[in-house]
Design an enzyme around this catalytic site. Structure first.
Site, PDB file in Angstrom:
ATOM      1  CB  SER A 199      -0.821  -0.017   1.292  1.00 26.27           C
ATOM      2  OG  SER A 199      -1.488   1.204   1.505  1.00 26.27           O
ATOM      3  CE1 TYR A 209      -4.248  -2.335   5.201  1.00 21.12           C
ATOM      4  CE2 TYR A 209      -3.081  -0.275   4.837  1.00 21.12           C
ATOM      5  CZ  TYR A 209      -3.793  -1.358   4.341  1.00 21.12           C
ATOM      6  OH  TYR A 209      -4.038  -1.456   2.988  1.00 21.12           O
TER       7      TYR A 209
END
Ligand code: NAI
Length: 300
Positions: free
Chosen positions: A141, A154
């Site tokens: 990401s 995350y």
């Protein structure tokens, strides 16, 4: 140049979002594709949209080592040896680290990091053994570079996936297997509904789902990049054997700022004892790392 036609691909998180976009793009290139996902209803729905193509659905929880190996066996029995692997399944939990419980850590680390580790530990030896070359794409990401106070767990997993992918790239290049890390920004997907796939065994300490926040995220994700666009940019990067896949060009300036801020933390300290010897050693290491990067770029 990587040829796609005739290869078998295994895509985790393949029932939705980016994974389903990748499956569509790979099928269009003449690949056989196994879509692997924890949501059986979504797998069935995805199969209907991919009707009459060389595709099979495999139910898996990527966080399970044994489950991953069994899913790999099923996919390879149906479609032949996998030479394109997409470790893409992921979930998100929008909260800070200090608000998080060990259950939160175990869930997010289990899917986002151990899911990728399980994919690599299962398939990398098989791919090497099969001798067909190929490519591995791990979905990280932009959150593998850019941190906020949340989502802390995350961020932790995505930074780790990026580091793991880079190291793996150098060790697999001699075997004709490329490795890339996919770093998207906002995507039009269902990731905002991750709580739906949280295992009950890791839910005892979960904070109650904030329905209004989930609804806000759902609205925001409507403006995310289409998975088909991300998939096309991913396949193009694989053909060029690029390590970083940045489908969202709008992040370039922010990344440049962050890199500048990192460099600004260095200081010109006076040379301490052992400096020259250290620099001598680092020169050798630096040259060997540069050769590894070059060799990985030059993989046929
Ligand atoms: P999505 O939620 O639409 O797709 C993810 C898929 O993974 C779902 O089908 C879900 O059922 C599956 N999954 C979840 N837990 C699983 C498990 N334990 N085992 C097997 N499958 C499981 O979301 P999206 O956005 O397509 O996510 C794909 C990847 O992209 C993830 O790794 C995510 O972190 C990453 N990403 C997403 C962004 C976004 O804005 N949506 C931005 C940057 C990265």
């Amino acid at each position: 140049m990587l040829e796609f036609a005739g290869r078998t691909a295994f895509v985790t998180g393949g029932a939705n979002g980016i994974g389903l976009g990748l499956a569509r793009a790979l099928l269009a290139q003449g690949c056989k594709v196994a879509i692997a996902d924890i949501r059986e209803d979504a797998l069935a729905a995805a199969l209907k949209t991919l009707d009459n193509q060389a595709v099979t659905a495999v139910h898996v929880d990527v966080a399970s080592r044994a489950g991953f190996a069994q899913a790999a066996d099923r996919a390879e029995a149906a479609l032949g040896p996998v030479s394109l692997l997409f470790n893409n399944a992921g979930i998100n939990l929008f909260q800070t680290i200090y608000e998080s419980s060990y259950d939160d850590w175990d869930w997010v680390m289990g899917v986002n990091l151990h899911g990728v580790i399980n994919g690599i530990m299962t398939f990398a030896p098989r791919m090497k053994e099969a001798g067909l070359g190929g490519h591995i794409v791990n979905t990280a990401s932009m959150a593998s570079f850019l941190c906020g106070g949340a989502p802390g767990i995350y961020n932790t997993t995505k930074f780790a996936v990026r580091g793991m992918s880079e190291s793996l790239r150098y060790s697999l290049a001699p075997h004709g297997i490329g490795v890339s890390v996919l770093c998207p920004g906002l995507v039009k997907s269902h990731i905002y509904a991750s709580d739906e796939v949280r295992p009950t065994g890791l839910s005892a300490d979960a904070k109650p789902v904030d329905g209004a926040a989930v609804e806000r995220l759902a609205q925001l994700h409507q403006f995310g990049m289409e998975p088909d666009v991300i998939a096309a940019r991913t396949l193009e990067a694989m053909r060029e054997n690029r390590f970083h896949i940045f489908p969202h060009p709008e992040f370039r300036d922010e990344l440049a700022t962050v890199f500048e801020e990192i460099l600004a933390d260095f200081r010109d300290y006076p040379q301490d004892v052992g400096f020259d010897q250290r620099v001598g050693f680092e020169k050798m290491r630096r040259e060997s790392y540069a050769r590894a990067r070059q060799a990985a770029r030059e993989r046929a």
